[in-house]
Motif scaffolding. Structure first.
Motif, PDB file in Angstrom:
ATOM      1  N   PRO A  27       0.844  -1.834  -0.212  1.00  0.00           N
ATOM      2  CA  PRO A  27      -0.516   0.135  -0.277  1.00  0.00           C
ATOM      3  C   PRO A  27       0.806   0.882   0.674  1.00  0.00           C
ATOM      4  O   PRO A  27       1.965   1.074   1.036  1.00  0.00           O
ATOM      5  CB  PRO A  27      -0.986  -0.007   1.242  1.00  0.00           C
ATOM      6  CG  PRO A  27      -1.112  -1.605   1.283  1.00  0.00           C
ATOM      7  CD  PRO A  27       0.181  -2.284   1.374  1.00  0.00           C
ATOM      8  N   GLY A  28       0.783   2.308  -0.915  1.00  0.00           N
ATOM      9  CA  GLY A  28       0.877   3.339  -0.972  1.00  0.00           C
ATOM     10  C   GLY A  28       2.792   3.331  -1.794  1.00  0.00           C
ATOM     11  O   GLY A  28       3.219   4.320  -2.035  1.00  0.00           O
ATOM     12  N   ASP A  61      -2.338   6.793  -2.327  1.00  0.00           N
ATOM     13  CA  ASP A  61      -1.333   7.013  -2.336  1.00  0.00           C
ATOM     14  C   ASP A  61      -0.097   6.111  -3.509  1.00  0.00           C
ATOM     15  O   ASP A  61       0.745   6.665  -3.603  1.00  0.00           O
ATOM     16  CB  ASP A  61      -0.244   6.902  -1.272  1.00  0.00           C
ATOM     17  CG  ASP A  61      -0.816   7.781  -0.128  1.00  0.00           C
ATOM     18  OD1 ASP A  61      -1.436   9.306  -0.545  1.00  0.00           O
ATOM     19  OD2 ASP A  61      -1.415   8.283   1.478  1.00  0.00           O
ATOM     20  N   GLY A  62      -0.869   5.226  -3.591  1.00  0.00           N
ATOM     21  CA  GLY A  62       0.882   4.768  -4.616  1.00  0.00           C
ATOM     22  C   GLY A  62       0.471   4.943  -6.225  1.00  0.00           C
ATOM     23  O   GLY A  62      -0.650   5.506  -6.781  1.00  0.00           O
TER      24      GLY A  62
END
Length: 270
Positions: A27-28, A61-62
């Protein structure tokens, strides 16, 4: 006679996301994806479902990155599959449409790459042969400044991915399709170079043919390199759809490849 096993699908956005999460997609994070659709089986929604699943796992955010290369936009004198007659070469150089990042489709990169390239908000680098598209908050940082004379080297999106500690995700393909390994070639001394050419769009709506010198890229041993990389334990593998997903830190792969290529290619030419 052995019966052919039934496919495991259909695979959904949710089931694909669960597989990608289990594989280790962060994630992110930033992930460069190389994918072949057929080995993945039936996806409900096709490549769109895979993009949505990746975005679900990466979160807001990725960033997803894909190769959107256009290898046919090249000097016809070097074509071999198939070659074309020499008297065609000046016509092709004079008449091929100029590369336009917003309009020119990718070729031979697969349906997932085209899905990302055409997704609202995606950005694409301006190289006429080896562009990349990115979707997410890091997109501009990755694709801006892709120099004509440094196709897959230190000014390319591959080097920006290295800076960002990105992952490489191989879906239904092996390291023979891992473009990041070319960055390792640029980090070796004394590599052979070649003259390259392509048609590009100009600011006034026209087009022109441009020439430049660059590294003579060679991916013929990348599958073997990838097997040796996997043997170090650096690669995570797991099911994605009906196929196999491979996930590796790009820095780890590139750093390993620098040493591997220096050793193995020297041995082959000695």
């Amino acid at each position: 006679m052995t019966a052919t096993p039934a496919p495991a699908g259909p695979h959904t956005r949710a089931s694909l996301a669960a597989q990608l999460h289990d594989l280790g997609v962060r994630p992110g994070g930033v992930v460069l994806v190389h994918a072949a659709s057929r080995p993945l089986g039936f996806l409900c929604g096709g490549p769109e479902a895979m993009v949505l699943a990746l975005r679900d796992v990466l979160g807001p955010d990725g960033t997803i990155v894909v190769p959107t290369h256009t290898p046919e936009n090249s000097d016809p004198a070097g074509w071999s599959r198939p070659p074309v007659p020499a008297h065609w070469w000046p016509v092709i150089r004079a008449e091929s449409p100029g590369f336009d990042p917003a309009r020119t489709p990718s070729r031979f990169m697969g349906a997932l790459a085209e899905q990302v390239r055409t997704w609202p908000g995606a950005r694409r680098s301006a190289h006429p042969q080896v562009s990349f598209a990115a979707l997410g908050p890091a997109a501009d940082r990755i694709v801006v400044g892709h120099a004509l004379t440094d196709m897959l080297g230190e000014t390319s999106p591959l080097a920006r991915l290295y800076d960002l500690d990105a992952d490489v995700l191989l879906l239904g393909v092996d390291h023979g399709s891992n473009t990041s390994l070319h960055l390792a070639e640029y980090r070796l001394p004394g590599l052979p170079r070649q003259r390259c050419g392509a048609a590009v769009s100009t600011g006034d709506g026209g087009r022109e043919w441009v020439w430049w010198d660059d590294v003579d890229l060679d991916e013929s041993d990348f599958a073997r390199l990838g097997d040796d990389l996997a043997a170090t334990g650096a690669e995570r593998t797991g099911p994605v759809g009906d196929g196999t997903g491979r996930l590796v830190r790009q820095r780890t792969a590139v750093d390993f490849a620098v040493g591997w290529l220096a050793r193995e290619r020297r041995t082959e030419t000695a």
